[in-house]
Design a protein around this motif. Structure first.
Motif, short mmCIF file in Angstrom:
data_model
loop_
_atom_site.label_atom_id
_atom_site.label_comp_id
_atom_site.label_asym_id
_atom_site.label_seq_id
_atom_site.Cartn_x
_atom_site.Cartn_y
_atom_site.Cartn_z
N UNK A 157 -81.04 19.30 28.72
CA UNK A 157 -80.05 18.23 28.66
C UNK A 157 -79.05 18.35 29.80
N UNK A 158 -78.63 19.63 30.08
CA UNK A 158 -77.57 19.82 31.06
C UNK A 158 -78.13 19.82 32.47
N UNK A 159 -78.64 18.65 32.87
CA UNK A 159 -79.30 18.58 34.17
C UNK A 159 -78.34 18.85 35.31
N UNK A 160 -77.06 18.57 35.10
CA UNK A 160 -76.09 18.72 36.18
C UNK A 160 -75.43 20.09 36.20
N UNK A 161 -75.88 20.96 35.32
CA UNK A 161 -75.25 22.28 35.24
C UNK A 161 -75.64 23.13 36.44
N UNK A 162 -74.80 24.12 36.76
CA UNK A 162 -75.09 24.96 37.93
C UNK A 162 -76.42 25.70 37.78
N UNK A 163 -76.92 26.16 38.92
CA UNK A 163 -78.20 26.87 38.91
C UNK A 163 -78.14 28.07 37.98
N UNK A 164 -79.25 28.30 37.30
CA UNK A 164 -79.27 29.40 36.34
C UNK A 164 -79.64 30.71 37.03
N UNK A 165 -78.91 31.75 36.75
CA UNK A 165 -79.33 33.05 37.29
C UNK A 165 -80.53 33.56 36.50
N UNK A 215 -70.70 32.65 36.88
CA UNK A 215 -69.48 32.57 36.07
C UNK A 215 -69.65 31.51 34.99
N UNK A 216 -70.21 30.37 35.38
CA UNK A 216 -70.41 29.28 34.43
C UNK A 216 -71.26 29.75 33.25
N UNK A 217 -72.38 30.42 33.56
CA UNK A 217 -73.30 30.81 32.48
C UNK A 217 -72.75 31.97 31.68
N UNK A 218 -71.97 32.81 32.32
CA UNK A 218 -71.31 33.89 31.57
C UNK A 218 -70.35 33.28 30.54
N UNK A 219 -69.66 32.22 30.98
CA UNK A 219 -68.75 31.54 30.04
C UNK A 219 -69.53 30.90 28.89
#
Lengths: 346, 365
Positions: free
Chosen positions: B31-39, B286-290
């Protein structure tokens, strides 16, 4: 190719060089080929030639006077990094912790050293570390000397091998695992108390006290001491002991007046290694001391990792280095560097 | 008003409705197509044993399922990771972990040092209780995730007359050498202040009552250790009682040991643990850690995670694990906190080193 032949002839051992004509005579193929083509050097020679050329490119002959320094350089680099680290620690030790920001204060101060000097706990911990190290040296050498002697002098290869295996086995088990083993064996429900239970005594609290820490250290240090003593005992000619016996000395007198004095380099070396390692040990006091038998290393750990006071931890670390250095210095002053088998008298 | 529906308009509406319906069936990761790249992974520092198992079950595994990002648990001790993170941030390096599961006191030190990211924008924060908010700090440089009690755990066999009523019961000569405390005294200082005849209001100014009681306890020759030591000592029959976090006692009981716990009349220390993110992480990490922490604050995440730990969370409406409803180690209502001692993190942070030093001074004697 000519250049190569010249270099090789200059460097190969004389024996090898002299054997060449014979080899050529024995090998008709080689002789025949050498008439029509360049001399067919064995592959090994060619590899050596290549390596020598590469060495010449990297380290020309004109630099040969510095070869010794080049060989020492990696060790000097390691020592340099250690000294750099110590300088860094020394600098840290001059800053106190600002508890409003948990950053070291800007000002230079000796407050951390003052804290150590004023603290009864740290004096007690230092004294315990010194006493623990001294007792460990004494007990370890007492056990290591006969062990090494039997290992070196026994005529039975099987016994020697068994002693060697018993010596090396603990090396394959880390200190922590060994300490854990001691916890199991000496625990209230451990093997020793089980045995005592068979004869109707106990159980006793054998762990979590100062003797338990010293026991663990002796158990840990014994292989180091034996390994340092064995070469010293091997270097004592057996004939000297025979001579002492033929002059009427019994085995005890021979051991006391001949073997021990001649094994002094090994004894001093082993004592120094065991003493310094014990003085700085962390795991045995932590695991076998039950939390109330800290050595200096445990106090340093507490400051670095438990209270985040790196300045105080650094001050303690430097004091530990100083303490160890002084002890080694005293030992060398007393016995001389020559005693350690370093060649010179002092 | 009459509206005319054209064929093109009906087709457009149909496509929009179908698209929306399709979107709801997609996994959250899509769904979150606009989310930052995933580590490839995020690294979460955790405590071992039952602690990390519970986190894995409740938070890490569901997070991986939801996002496709693997979670690696770094079991370095909280005290040991702290200087590494501090050094990394000070030197402008990427820190060795993405999320630190930490005690609130330790984390507060990191927040004061300025090495923590602000977590105020986590969506699930709006659904948390007051316990989640760090005391004495601005915004959310860390977020508390549950509370816990340093209970008096004991072997019922050693207390045939019933559970100990007071910490002073441990001074009975038959418990000499049979008691365990944390090696820095954590969890014991505050009840010792009461048991020693002092007042909690005197903390931190006058804690002589605490030190007097610690001296009395020292005469009992207690064992000093960490969480794993307590379990081992209980298992090996080395100790009869310990001041420890209820989770450790619960884990020991779940492993078949006969252990009970109580809150004596003087009370027990109540504290919190938290999650925080060190600075200097790349933006996407940082985004995915959050997002990981956000998931840890979700109702479902908290329920599974804290079922394992047996601790009360920071989201309302959690069901207590079996057997812990009404247990003194599982406070949920205001009256449950009456016998629990809670001292603010700022007081603890400022004085903890001194308390540890004083405790050591007595115990190392």
């Amino acid at each position: 190719m000519r250049k190569s032949v010249k270099r090789f002839s200059a460097r190969i051992p004389l024996r090898l060089f002299e054997s060449q004509p014979d080899e050529r005579r024995k090998d008709p193929v080689m002789t025949r080929e050498s008439d029509t083509s360049p001399f067919p050097y064995p592959l090994r020679w060619r590899i050596m030639d290549g390596l020598e050329s590469a060495l010449d490119a990297v380290w020309p002959r004109s630099m040969s006077r510095y070869s010794g320094w080049a060989l020492v350089a990696p060790a000097l680099l390691l020592v340099g990094i250690l000294v750099l680290g110590l300088a860094n620690i020394a600098e840290s030790s001059l800053h106190t912790l600002d508890r409003s920001t948990f950053l070291p204060s800007e000002d230079y101060t000796l407050a951390n050293y003052q804290t150590v000097a004023d603290s009864a706990t740290y004096w007690r911990v230092m004294w315990r570390s010194l006493l623990g190290a001294a007792l460990t040296v004494v007990f370890t050498l007492l056990l290591a000397l006969p062990y090494s002697y039997v290992m070196v002098r026994t005529p039975s290869a099987a016994i020697r091998k068994a002693l060697l295996v018993a010596l090396f086995l603990p090396f394959f088990i880390g200190q922590v695992v060994r300490a854990y083993g001691i916890l199991i064996v000496l625990g209230t429900s451990g093997a020793v108390n089980d045995v005592l239970g068979f004869v109707g005594i106990g159980p006793f609290r054998l762990l979590f006290n100062f003797p338990a820490v010293v026991f663990g250290l002796v158990q840990y240090m014994l292989p180091f001491a034996v390994l340092m003593l064995a070469p010293a005992l091997t270097a004592i000619p057996r004939e000297i002991e025979t001579a002492a016996t033929s002059l009427g000395a019994n085995w005890i007198r021979t051991f006391w007046h001949v073997v021990i004095p001649m094994a002094r380099p090994g004894l001093v070396g082993a004592g120094l290694v065991v003493g310094t390692l014990s003085l700085t040990d962390f795991a045995m006091p932590a695991m076998l001391g039950g939390g109330s038998q800290d050595f200096i290393a445990n106090a340093i750990y507490d400051q670095f990792f438990r209270t985040a006071d790196q300045g105080l931890g650094a001050a303690l670390a430097l004091l530990l280095v100083a303490l160890g250095s002084i002890l080694v210095g005293i030992a060398i002053a007393l016995f001389g560097a020559g005693t350690l088998g370093m060649g010179g008298k002092r | 008003m009459t509206r005319h529906h054209t064929r093109r308009g009906i087709l457009r509406a149909g496509m929009a409705t179908g698209g929306a319906a399709l979107l709801t069936t997609l996994p959250a990761a899509r769904v979150f197509a606009q989310e930052p790249a995933k580590p490839g992974e995020i690294i979460v520092r955790a405590w071992g044993g039952e602690w990390v198992d519970s986190l894995k079950r409740g938070v890490s595994d569901p997070f991986t399922e939801m996002t496709g990002i693997a979670v690696r648990h770094d079991l370095t001790e909280d005290n040991e990771i702290q200087p590494k993170v501090w050094a990394a941030v000070a030197q402008g390096r990427v820190p060795p972990i993405h999320v630190n599961w930490d005690t609130t006191t330790n984390a507060t030190k990191s927040a004061l040092r300025g090495v923590t990211e602000d977590l105020s924008d986590l969506a699930n924060l709006s659904n948390t209780t007051e316990l989640a908010q760090p005391v004495g700090l601005e915004a959310y440089p860390l977020v508390n995730t549950y509370g816990y009690v340093y209970v008096l755990a004991y072997r019922p066999e050693a207390f045939p007359d019933g559970p100990p009523q007071s910490w002073r019961d441990l001074l009975d000569p038959r418990f000499k050498g049979r008691i365990a405390l944390y090696n820095d005294g954590i969890g014991f200082h505050f009840p010792a202040q009461v048991a020693g005849g002092g007042s909690l209001d005197d903390i931190p100014g006058n804690m002589e009552a605490c030190w007097n009681f610690v001296r009395e306890m020292k005469a009992q020759n207690p064992l000093l250790g960490e969480d794993p030591d307590f379990t081992t000592w209980f298992q090996n029959g080395e100790i009869d009682a310990a001041c420890t976090i209820s989770t450790n006692a619960l884990a020991a009981r779940r492993n078949g040991l006969d252990i009970a716990w109580t809150v004596p009349t003087e009370g027990c220390k109540f504290d919190t643990d938290c999650l925080w993110i060190p600075k200097n992480l790349p933006e996407n990490e940082l985004y995915w850690a959050k997002q990981y922490i956000n998931h840890a604050l979700s109702q479902k995440g908290q329920q599974v995670w804290l079922d394992g730990l047996g601790l009360p969370g920071v989201v309302p409406g959690l069901t207590p694990p079996e057997g812990l409803a009404g247990d003194p180690s599982y406070p949920t209502k205001p009256e449950d906190f009456e016998r629990l001692i809670r001292i603010s993190s700022s007081v603890q942070v400022q004085n903890e080193s001194d308390w540890f030093a004083r405790f050591k001074e007595i115990m190392q004697g």
